[in-house]
Motif scaffolding. Sequence first.
Motif, short mmCIF file in Angstrom:
data_model
loop_
_atom_site.label_atom_id
_atom_site.label_comp_id
_atom_site.label_asym_id
_atom_site.label_seq_id
_atom_site.Cartn_x
_atom_site.Cartn_y
_atom_site.Cartn_z
N LEU A 84 -24.01 -4.92 6.20
CA LEU A 84 -24.80 -4.95 7.42
C LEU A 84 -24.15 -4.07 8.48
N SER A 85 -24.84 -3.05 8.92
CA SER A 85 -24.36 -2.25 10.05
C SER A 85 -24.57 -3.02 11.34
N GLU A 86 -23.89 -2.62 12.40
CA GLU A 86 -24.10 -3.28 13.68
C GLU A 86 -25.56 -3.18 14.10
N GLY A 87 -26.12 -4.29 14.54
CA GLY A 87 -27.53 -4.34 14.93
C GLY A 87 -28.47 -4.73 13.81
N GLU A 88 -27.94 -4.89 12.59
CA GLU A 88 -28.77 -5.27 11.45
C GLU A 88 -28.63 -6.76 11.16
N TYR A 89 -29.62 -7.31 10.45
CA TYR A 89 -29.62 -8.73 10.12
C TYR A 89 -30.26 -8.94 8.76
N ARG A 90 -30.02 -10.10 8.20
CA ARG A 90 -30.69 -10.52 6.95
C ARG A 90 -30.70 -12.04 6.90
#
Length: 203
Positions: free
Chosen positions: A179-185
């Motif tokens: 997960l890059s910064e600003g990403e979610y799952r």
Amino acid sequence: MLYYMFNKPQGCVTARSDALHRTVMDYFPAELAAVLHPVGRLDKDTCGLLILTDDGDLDFRIMQPNRHVSKTYFFYALGSIDADKIKRLESGLSMSGMTARSAEFRLIRQYRIAELEAFMPEYRRERYLRNPQGPAFSACLSVHEGKKHEVKRMLETVGCRIFYLRRESIGGLTLDPALSEGEYRQLTDDEIASLGAERSTTR
């Protein structure tokens, strides 16, 4: 119930809404932002693992200081670190208005301040670089209460100043390196179970 892992960037606040700053909810589509809330909080300048959910009880189960769920943080700090300071950090510290209980410290690497310029906040960079050959280091610290500003204040008590802080884990849940910064799952069933929660079969 919905459970999401979010890699919070620096510069946004952990709130549902804010009149002045971008919030963590701004990274989610409107239909999710309407039902999710952040579990606990990270400071504006702190990045890393944040859980968002519609489970109203999760905050109590994992974020209350008396639940003693461990939170691990990676950081860069100005100053020198030695065996005596590490012992103090791991044994527990008395600070102004707060007592920090025992923690686990892991030194990763020692640096010169100038080597870490890229990680410094812009508004303090010039001040920190006045002593470019001064000592700095990276480390991980695991705490078990999660009091406000606890990690930063613990390091300040032993004469060091954190300028970059990232939460790596909460209990058995670790930030996904994909997960890059600003990403979610969404969390997997095993990850949800590691938090002491249970995914609902109806959505």
